[in-house]
Design a protein around this motif. Structure first.
Motif, PDB file in Angstrom:
ATOM      1  N   MET A  86       2.955 137.365  27.411  1.00  0.00           N
ATOM      2  CA  MET A  86       3.606 138.597  27.013  1.00  0.00           C
ATOM      3  C   MET A  86       4.009 138.656  25.548  1.00  0.00           C
ATOM      4  O   MET A  86       3.844 139.658  24.899  1.00  0.00           O
ATOM      5  N   ASP A  87       4.579 137.587  25.000  1.00  0.00           N
ATOM      6  CA  ASP A  87       5.189 137.667  23.684  1.00  0.00           C
ATOM      7  C   ASP A  87       4.966 136.354  22.952  1.00  0.00           C
ATOM      8  O   ASP A  87       5.399 135.304  23.407  1.00  0.00           O
ATOM      9  N   GLY A  88       4.315 136.413  21.827  1.00  0.00           N
ATOM     10  CA  GLY A  88       4.027 135.203  21.078  1.00  0.00           C
ATOM     11  C   GLY A  88       5.108 134.812  20.095  1.00  0.00           C
ATOM     12  O   GLY A  88       4.887 133.965  19.237  1.00  0.00           O
ATOM     13  N   ALA A  89       6.290 135.429  20.181  1.00  0.00           N
ATOM     14  CA  ALA A  89       7.376 135.107  19.250  1.00  0.00           C
ATOM     15  C   ALA A  89       7.762 133.632  19.384  1.00  0.00           C
ATOM     16  O   ALA A  89       7.639 133.040  20.458  1.00  0.00           O
ATOM     17  N   PRO A  90       8.211 133.034  18.308  1.00  0.00           N
ATOM     18  CA  PRO A  90       8.536 131.606  18.347  1.00  0.00           C
ATOM     19  C   PRO A  90       9.800 131.312  19.146  1.00  0.00           C
ATOM     20  O   PRO A  90      10.680 132.157  19.281  1.00  0.00           O
ATOM     21  N   CYS A  91       9.850 130.111  19.663  1.00  0.00           N
ATOM     22  CA  CYS A  91      11.030 129.589  20.344  1.00  0.00           C
ATOM     23  C   CYS A  91      11.431 128.293  19.657  1.00  0.00           C
ATOM     24  O   CYS A  91      10.632 127.700  18.927  1.00  0.00           O
ATOM     25  N   THR A  92      12.620 127.853  19.921  1.00  0.00           N
ATOM     26  CA  THR A  92      13.047 126.567  19.383  1.00  0.00           C
ATOM     27  C   THR A  92      12.245 125.463  20.043  1.00  0.00           C
ATOM     28  O   THR A  92      11.628 125.666  21.097  1.00  0.00           O
ATOM     29  N   SER A  93      12.256 124.293  19.443  1.00  0.00           N
ATOM     30  CA  SER A  93      11.508 123.176  20.026  1.00  0.00           C
ATOM     31  C   SER A  93      12.380 122.331  20.939  1.00  0.00           C
ATOM     32  O   SER A  93      12.019 121.211  21.297  1.00  0.00           O
ATOM     33  N   GLN A  94      13.512 122.874  21.343  1.00  0.00           N
ATOM     34  CA  GLN A  94      14.411 122.189  22.268  1.00  0.00           C
ATOM     35  C   GLN A  94      13.650 121.870  23.554  1.00  0.00           C
ATOM     36  O   GLN A  94      12.949 122.722  24.100  1.00  0.00           O
ATOM     37  N   PHE A 117       7.288 124.919  31.716  1.00  0.00           N
ATOM     38  CA  PHE A 117       7.510 125.358  30.344  1.00  0.00           C
ATOM     39  C   PHE A 117       8.465 124.382  29.667  1.00  0.00           C
ATOM     40  O   PHE A 117       9.356 123.829  30.311  1.00  0.00           O
ATOM     41  N   GLY A 118       8.323 124.208  28.375  1.00  0.00           N
ATOM     42  CA  GLY A 118       9.167 123.279  27.631  1.00  0.00           C
ATOM     43  C   GLY A 118      10.625 123.665  27.580  1.00  0.00           C
ATOM     44  O   GLY A 118      11.503 122.807  27.458  1.00  0.00           O
ATOM     45  N   ASN A 119      10.910 124.966  27.718  1.00  0.00           N
ATOM     46  CA  ASN A 119      12.296 125.437  27.755  1.00  0.00           C
ATOM     47  C   ASN A 119      12.306 126.874  28.285  1.00  0.00           C
ATOM     48  O   ASN A 119      11.255 127.512  28.397  1.00  0.00           O
ATOM     49  N   PRO A 120      13.494 127.398  28.616  1.00  0.00           N
ATOM     50  CA  PRO A 120      13.572 128.754  29.169  1.00  0.00           C
ATOM     51  C   PRO A 120      13.033 129.837  28.232  1.00  0.00           C
ATOM     52  O   PRO A 120      12.468 130.831  28.694  1.00  0.00           O
ATOM     53  N   CYS A 121      13.180 129.651  26.939  1.00  0.00           N
ATOM     54  CA  CYS A 121      12.665 130.642  25.992  1.00  0.00           C
ATOM     55  C   CYS A 121      11.150 130.772  26.120  1.00  0.00           C
ATOM     56  O   CYS A 121      10.620 131.884  26.147  1.00  0.00           O
ATOM     57  N   LEU A 122      10.455 129.648  26.197  1.00  0.00           N
ATOM     58  CA  LEU A 122       8.995 129.688  26.338  1.00  0.00           C
ATOM     59  C   LEU A 122       8.584 130.371  27.636  1.00  0.00           C
ATOM     60  O   LEU A 122       7.602 131.116  27.670  1.00  0.00           O
TER      61      LEU A 122
END
Length: 133
Positions: A86-94, A117-122
């Motif tokens: 859906m959205d290619g916006a960046p997320c933190t690398s947490q 997924f590496g985190n909830p943002c991703l």
């Protein structure tokens, strides 16, 4: 089996139970389009808790907090949740892994989806509102 998983499994079984037995032979033939009920059990496991929601589409409903948007997302990829991006916006690398799962039926086709997924943002960037509950 933890309580949340038993509850989610029971909810899916109850939702799918109404789909299993057609009322008459005329109802036994699958009907294409939005008239065909679709039911998905969605879960998110963050390693400490498992959250679950039942999504029904055609008619829209279930226990998902935004079933209209969620059904539109699934319809956009015709039930192929691996195609969601859906959205290619960046997320933190947490690193805070979450596992998103979906099981059920979309337009009479089985759906089985599991992705870590590496985190909830991703997860949210990829699946939008589908696993937001």
């Amino acid at each position: 089996m933890p309580f949340a998983r038993r509850t989610a499994a029971a909810a899916l079984a109850a939702a799918l139970g109404g789909l299993a037995a057609p009322a008459s032979p005329a109802d036994a033939a699958p009907r294409p389009g939005p008239e065909t009920p679709s039911v998905l059990l969605l879960t998110v496991d963050d390693g400490t808790a498992v959250r679950a929601a039942v999504l029904t589409c055609g008619p829209t409903g279930g226990l998902h907090p935004d079933p209209i948007t969620a059904c539109r997302l699934v319809a956009r990829v015709d039930g192929d949740l691996d195609a969601l991006d859906m959205d290619g916006a960046p997320c933190t690398s947490q690193y805070a892994p979450v596992v998103a799962r979906a099981a059920g039926f979309w337009q009479d086709r089985p759906v089985s989806y599991t992705r870590t997924f590496g985190n909830p943002c991703l997860m949210q960037r990829t699946t939008a509102a589908l696993f937001t509950f």
